[in-house]
Design an enzyme around this catalytic site. Structure first.
Site, PDB file in Angstrom:
ATOM      1  N   CYS A  40    -108.791 -15.301 -12.420  1.00  0.00           N
ATOM      2  CA  CYS A  40    -109.315 -14.074 -13.055  1.00  0.00           C
ATOM      3  C   CYS A  40    -110.839 -14.100 -13.091  1.00  0.00           C
ATOM      4  O   CYS A  40    -111.496 -13.083 -12.876  1.00  0.00           O
ATOM      5  CB  CYS A  40    -108.769 -13.934 -14.474  1.00  0.00           C
ATOM      6  SG  CYS A  40    -106.974 -13.878 -14.538  1.00  0.00           S
ATOM      7  N   ARG A  88    -101.246  -9.085 -11.774  1.00  0.00           N
ATOM      8  CA  ARG A  88    -102.492  -8.498 -11.238  1.00  0.00           C
ATOM      9  C   ARG A  88    -102.151  -7.145 -10.622  1.00  0.00           C
ATOM     10  O   ARG A  88    -101.792  -7.058  -9.448  1.00  0.00           O
ATOM     11  CB  ARG A  88    -103.113  -9.430 -10.186  1.00  0.00           C
ATOM     12  CG  ARG A  88    -103.493 -10.773 -10.732  1.00  0.00           C
ATOM     13  CD  ARG A  88    -104.131 -11.696  -9.714  1.00  0.00           C
ATOM     14  NE  ARG A  88    -104.045 -13.059 -10.226  1.00  0.00           N
ATOM     15  CZ  ARG A  88    -104.866 -13.572 -11.133  1.00  0.00           C
ATOM     16  NH1 ARG A  88    -105.856 -12.866 -11.604  1.00  0.00           N
ATOM     17  NH2 ARG A  88    -104.706 -14.809 -11.565  1.00  0.00           N
TER      18      ARG A  88
HETATM   19  C1  BEZ Z   1    -105.788 -17.649 -13.263  1.00  0.00           C
HETATM   20  O1  BEZ Z   1    -106.280 -18.657 -12.798  1.00  0.00           O
HETATM   21  O2  BEZ Z   1    -106.435 -16.597 -13.369  1.00  0.00           O
HETATM   22  C2  BEZ Z   1    -104.363 -17.682 -13.693  1.00  0.00           C
HETATM   23  C3  BEZ Z   1    -103.477 -18.445 -12.987  1.00  0.00           C
HETATM   24  C4  BEZ Z   1    -102.163 -18.512 -13.393  1.00  0.00           C
HETATM   25  C5  BEZ Z   1    -101.751 -17.790 -14.512  1.00  0.00           C
HETATM   26  C6  BEZ Z   1    -102.646 -16.996 -15.190  1.00  0.00           C
HETATM   27  C7  BEZ Z   1    -103.960 -16.925 -14.776  1.00  0.00           C
END
Ligand code: BEZ
Length: 234
Positions: free
Chosen positions: A51, A134
Site C-alpha cells: 500500500c 485493492r
Molecule cells: C501490503 O503490503 O500492502 C499488504 C499486504 C498484505 C495484506 C495487506 C496489505
C-alpha cells in the site's frame, strides 16, 4: 465464517452515493466530483508495504491524472488518525525507488464501519473479511462507473495502466472510437464497421480517407497523440 453476498457496482451504473470523512475533510460522493473524472480506490491497510508503494506512486502521478481532469480518492477501513500518521510517515521517512518526501494531497477516506467498502464490493471475504481488497473504480464526470478492477492483497497495481485506461476512455468518448489491445496514444484507434451507426458504405469500398480495414468488422484509423491531447488534455 459464512460467506455473505457482495454487491459490486457495475460498469454503466451510477456510482453509489456516500458521505465520508477524509484526510482532506468531508466529501459527498460522487456529487462533489461532478464534472471531473475520478478514481475511487481502496487499499487493505495503512502502514503496510505494498500500500505504501502504491500511495507513493499515486502521489507522484497525481498531476498526470489531473492533466486529464481526473481526481483521486483513496479508502481503507482504517481510522482517520491512522491515515494521517501513515501519510506523515511516508512523507518524512520513506525513500523508495527514487520517490522521497512524497506528499499525498488527495483525500483518503476513513471507513471503520466498512459502510462504503461494502457498498463498493471492496470486502471480499475469501480474500479478507477485515481488510478491503485493492479495488479501482474509474468514474466519469456524470458519475457513471466506466471501469471496475479488483486486485488481491498481495499484488500492487500498475499505475501506468490506470492512467492508460483514463486516457483510452476519454479518447473513445471524444473520437467515437474504441481502442485495441495494448493501445497507447498515437496508435491507431478502432472505428465502427461500415453499415453500423450510420457509417457510410464508402468504408467498405475503401473510399473513406485514412481508414484501414482488416476485414468488414475490423477497421482502424490514425489519431495522433497531439490530436488526442488537444481535445482532452487540460
Ligand atoms: C501490503 O503490503 O500492502 C499488504 C499486504 C498484505 C495484506 C495487506 C496489505
Amino acid at each position: 465464517m459464512e460467506n455473505t453476498v457482495v454487491s459490486i457496482p457495475r460498469i454503466g451504473e451510477q456510482a453509489p452515493e456516500f458521505k465520508a470523512v477524509t484526510t482532506q475533510g468531508e466529501i459527498n460522493f460522487p456529487a462533489d466530483y461532478k464534472g471531473s473524472w475520478v478514481i475511487l480506490f481502496s487499499h487493505p491497510a495503512d502502514f503496510t508495504p505494498v500500500c505504501t508503494s502504491e500511495f507513493m506512486t499515486f502521489a507522484k502521478m497525481e498531476n498526470d491524472f489531473a492533466a486529464y481532469n481526473c481526481k483521486l480518492v483513496g479508502l481503507s477501513v482504517d481510522g482517520l488518525y491512522s491515515h494521517i500518521a501513515w501519510l506523515r510517515n511516508i512523507k518524512e521517512k520513506i525513500d523508495f525507488k527514487g520517490m522521497k518526501g512524497m506528499e499525498v494531497k488527495f483525500p483518503l477516506i476513513e471507513d471503520i464501519t466498512m459502510e462504503v467498502a461494502k457498498k463498493y464490493g471492496m470486502i471480499q471475504e475469501g480474500e479478507s473479511n477485515t481488510k478491503a481488497v485493492r479495488a479501482v473504480f474509474v468514474i466519469d464526470p456524470k458519475g457513471v462507473i466506466r471501469t471496475v478492477l479488483y486486485y488481491p492483497l498481495s499484488t500492487g497495481r500498475n499505475f501506468d495502466e490506470l492512467l492508460r485506461i483514463v486516457v483510452a476512455l476519454q479518447t473513445a468518448d471524444a473520437f467515437t472510437c474504441a481502442t485495441p489491445a495494448d493501445w497507447r496514444p498515437g496508435d491507431e484507434v478502432i472505428v465502427p464497421p461500415a453499415g453500423s451507426c450510420g457509417v457510410a458504405k464508402d468504408r467498405v469500398d475503401g473510399k473513406e480517407e485514412n481508414v484501414k480495414c482488416y476485414d468488414w468488422y475490423f477497421c482502424t484509423k490514425p489519431v495522433s497523440a497531439q490530436e488526442i491531447d488537444s481535445k482532452i488534455k487540460k
